[in-house]
Design a protein around this motif. Structure first.
Motif, PDB file in Angstrom:
ATOM      1  N   ASN A  64       0.875  -1.117   0.052  1.00  0.00           N
ATOM      2  CA  ASN A  64      -0.120   0.016  -0.134  1.00  0.00           C
ATOM      3  C   ASN A  64       0.841   1.175   0.110  1.00  0.00           C
ATOM      4  O   ASN A  64       0.461   2.335  -0.682  1.00  0.00           O
ATOM      5  CB  ASN A  64      -1.048   0.081   1.303  1.00  0.00           C
ATOM      6  N   ALA A  65       1.916   1.039   0.784  1.00  0.00           N
ATOM      7  CA  ALA A  65       2.837   2.351   0.667  1.00  0.00           C
ATOM      8  C   ALA A  65       3.630   2.493  -0.418  1.00  0.00           C
ATOM      9  O   ALA A  65       3.632   3.710  -1.132  1.00  0.00           O
ATOM     10  CB  ALA A  65       3.910   2.127   1.954  1.00  0.00           C
ATOM     11  N   VAL A  66       3.927   1.559  -1.128  1.00  0.00           N
ATOM     12  CA  VAL A  66       4.292   1.749  -2.405  1.00  0.00           C
ATOM     13  C   VAL A  66       3.582   2.193  -3.565  1.00  0.00           C
ATOM     14  O   VAL A  66       3.798   3.222  -4.174  1.00  0.00           O
ATOM     15  CB  VAL A  66       4.858   0.362  -2.988  1.00  0.00           C
ATOM     16  N   LYS A  67       2.459   1.812  -3.443  1.00  0.00           N
ATOM     17  CA  LYS A  67       1.244   2.162  -4.659  1.00  0.00           C
ATOM     18  C   LYS A  67       0.947   3.630  -4.237  1.00  0.00           C
ATOM     19  O   LYS A  67       0.999   4.569  -5.083  1.00  0.00           O
ATOM     20  CB  LYS A  67      -0.025   1.361  -4.207  1.00  0.00           C
ATOM     21  N   GLU A  68       0.856   4.116  -2.949  1.00  0.00           N
ATOM     22  CA  GLU A  68       0.487   5.599  -2.676  1.00  0.00           C
ATOM     23  C   GLU A  68       1.734   6.334  -3.000  1.00  0.00           C
ATOM     24  O   GLU A  68       1.486   7.338  -3.627  1.00  0.00           O
ATOM     25  CB  GLU A  68       0.544   5.454  -0.849  1.00  0.00           C
ATOM     26  N   ALA A  69       2.856   5.936  -2.626  1.00  0.00           N
ATOM     27  CA  ALA A  69       4.119   6.754  -3.060  1.00  0.00           C
ATOM     28  C   ALA A  69       4.149   7.148  -4.447  1.00  0.00           C
ATOM     29  O   ALA A  69       4.320   8.167  -5.142  1.00  0.00           O
ATOM     30  CB  ALA A  69       5.313   6.080  -2.604  1.00  0.00           C
ATOM     31  N   ILE A  70       3.909   5.930  -5.403  1.00  0.00           N
ATOM     32  CA  ILE A  70       4.021   6.129  -6.640  1.00  0.00           C
ATOM     33  C   ILE A  70       3.024   7.014  -7.267  1.00  0.00           C
ATOM     34  O   ILE A  70       3.177   7.791  -8.318  1.00  0.00           O
ATOM     35  CB  ILE A  70       4.153   4.874  -7.594  1.00  0.00           C
ATOM     36  N   GLN A  71       1.811   6.663  -6.854  1.00  0.00           N
ATOM     37  CA  GLN A  71       0.693   7.482  -7.281  1.00  0.00           C
ATOM     38  C   GLN A  71       0.878   9.170  -7.108  1.00  0.00           C
ATOM     39  O   GLN A  71       0.669   9.986  -7.759  1.00  0.00           O
ATOM     40  CB  GLN A  71      -0.659   6.944  -6.996  1.00  0.00           C
ATOM     41  N   GLY A  72       1.340   9.116  -5.855  1.00  0.00           N
ATOM     42  CA  GLY A  72       1.436  10.629  -5.358  1.00  0.00           C
ATOM     43  C   GLY A  72       2.494  11.394  -6.032  1.00  0.00           C
ATOM     44  O   GLY A  72       2.235  12.579  -6.561  1.00  0.00           O
ATOM     45  N   LEU A  73       3.526  10.559  -6.325  1.00  0.00           N
ATOM     46  CA  LEU A  73       4.938  11.261  -6.908  1.00  0.00           C
ATOM     47  C   LEU A  73       4.646  11.463  -8.591  1.00  0.00           C
ATOM     48  O   LEU A  73       5.126  12.252  -9.278  1.00  0.00           O
ATOM     49  CB  LEU A  73       6.311  10.534  -6.640  1.00  0.00           C
ATOM     50  N   SER A  74       4.176  10.039  -9.144  1.00  0.00           N
ATOM     51  CA  SER A  74       3.874  10.133 -10.412  1.00  0.00           C
ATOM     52  C   SER A  74       5.303  10.223 -11.136  1.00  0.00           C
ATOM     53  O   SER A  74       5.368  11.273 -12.103  1.00  0.00           O
ATOM     54  CB  SER A  74       2.823  11.013 -10.919  1.00  0.00           C
ATOM     55  N   PRO A  75       6.294   9.674 -10.927  1.00  0.00           N
ATOM     56  CA  PRO A  75       7.562   9.768 -11.448  1.00  0.00           C
ATOM     57  C   PRO A  75       7.661   9.452 -12.992  1.00  0.00           C
ATOM     58  O   PRO A  75       6.786   8.408 -13.467  1.00  0.00           O
ATOM     59  CB  PRO A  75       8.436   9.136 -10.759  1.00  0.00           C
TER      60      PRO A  75
END
Ligand SMILES: NC(=O)C1=CN([C@@H]2O[C@H](COP(=O)(O)OP(=O)(O)OC[C@H]3O[C@@H](n4cnc5c(N)ncnc54)[C@H](OP(=O)(O)O)[C@@H]3O)[C@@H](O)[C@H]2O)C=CC1
Ligand SMILES: Cc1cn([C@H]2C[C@H](O)[C@@H](COP(=O)(O)OP(=O)(O)O[C@H]3O[C@@H](C)C(=O)[C@@H](O)[C@H]3O)O2)c(=O)[nH]c1=O
Length: 311
Positions: A64-75
């Motif tokens: 969940n933390a990974v999905k949140e981080a990537i969706q939030g940052l959208s690198p």
């Protein structure tokens, strides 16, 4: 040096394994170049000495933390170097190895796919059997240890992604960095001989040892060019660990008599090592402009870093 692009117009690059050997070199080169806005993730506290990037403390096994981080940052780009890399521990603790090397990679890769990011996966020569070498990108994988099995399985899931992907495979990485969780062949040989310790070193395993800075440079070339597919990114000299040890002793003027030549029938480790690997790097040379240092030059770079670290 391209630091005059305002931060807002820079592409965002997210990397994993920031506290590790490759990760520290990636951060240092990316910050120096200034082309990307750098988001460097690692497990726990940041162990890097310099700044110029955003550190994100992230356990890649927390989906969940990974999905949140990537969706939030959208690198725009993700370089995934994090892994459980202690090959013998992987053999003895296979569930931990699977979680770190396959499950965590799948979580991150799927998150990359969801936002259409360019996903760059760092892999290894240990996906191969060691029956023949050196190897080009079209060689058929057949791992002989569990670490290699997990990296092969991770490669397969990366190759099925519906977002641009690349796999950067490398071999026997060496270098010096801050607060590393494991040593590497050059530091181990140098430290043993300086301590007057006799070492048994195999002369029947073949590798193309890779300076960590060169691996980082290769991964960054892939990121900058938006390159896709498989690339062999390693040194270009086929050597045995015994030959490497002699070269290290020669460079640092240490006692070669302490280096005892052996082979894989006598010197065994919990996990089997493939005999002949090493990579043919012509594709990376031609398509990326990748060019590694010679082993001797690389040791010289390391020597300067060691002196600097002591001053
Ligand atoms: N070193 C070598 O000889 C070779 C390495 N490779 C590949 O290159 C890549 C980089 O290797 P290298 O730099 O040597 O490895 P390191 O072991 O130095 O670094 C790996 C990093 O991954 C981090 N990590 C592991 N599990 C997790 C997790 N669950 N969540 C977040 N971070 C995690 C580790 O964190 P922590 O610091 O907390 O332990 C560590 O910092 C790896 O994918 C490896 O398979 C390929 C061929 C040769
Ligand atoms: C410790 C030791 C190693 N060796 C040899 C075995 C091997 O070929 C080489 C390096 O051994 P190590 O166990 O230190 O490293 P090893 O675990 O073989 O390194 C691997 O790491 C993973 C992450 C990879 O992806 C691989 O590419 C490879 O680099 O040195 C000796 O000959 N004598 C020794 O006492």
């Amino acid at each position: 040096m391209d630091t005059n692009i305002p931060m807002s117009n820079k592409k965002k690059l997210f990397l994993t394994g920031a506290n590790g050997l490759l990760g520290q070199k990636l951060v240092s080169q990316l910050v120096e170049a200034g082309e990307f806005e750098v988001f460097a993730s690692g497990r726990g506290e940041c162990r890097l000495p310099e700044g110029g990037f955003t550190y994100i403390s992230l356990d890649l096994e927390d989906a969940n933390a990974v999905k949140e981080a990537i969706q939030g940052l959208s690198p725009d780009v993700i370089i995934h170097g994090a892994a459980m890399t202690h090959v013998d521990q992987c053999e003895l603790n296979q569930d931990a190895c699977y979680q770190a090397n396959v499950v965590a990679t799948e979580t991150l890769a799927k998150a990359a796919e969801a936002i259409g990011a360019h996903f760059i996966f760092v892999s290894t020569d240990f996906i191969f059997s060691g029956e023949e070498g050196p190897l080009a990108e079209d060689a058929i994988p057949a791992p002989v240890n569990y670490y290699g099995e997990t990296k092969e399985e991770a490669e397969k899931l990366v190759m099925n992604l519906k977002t641009p992907w690349a796999i950067a495979r490398t071999v026997l990485v060496f270098g010096i960095a801050h607060d590393l969780s494991r040593s590497n062949i050059v530091l181990w040989v140098k430290g043993s001989l300086e301590a007057g310790k006799e070492i048994q070193v195999v002369d029947d395993q073949f590798r193309t040892p890779t300076l960590a800075e060169d691996l980082a440079a290769g991964c960054i070339l892939i990121a900058k060019k938006g390159a896709t597919g498989i690339y062999h990114i390693s040194g270009d000299e086929l050597m045995t660990p015994y030959q490497m040890a002699l070269e290290v002793a020669d460079y640092f003027d240490l006692n070669k008599d302490l280096i005892k030549r052996t082979d894989s029938t006598k010197f065994t480790q919990p996990a089997k090592r493939p005999l002949k690997t090493g990579f043919i790097i012509e594709k990376a040379r031609k398509e990326l402009g990748f060019e590694p240092k010679t082993f001797r030059t690389a040791i010289g770079i390391l020597s300067k870093q060691i002196i600097l670290a002591r001053s």
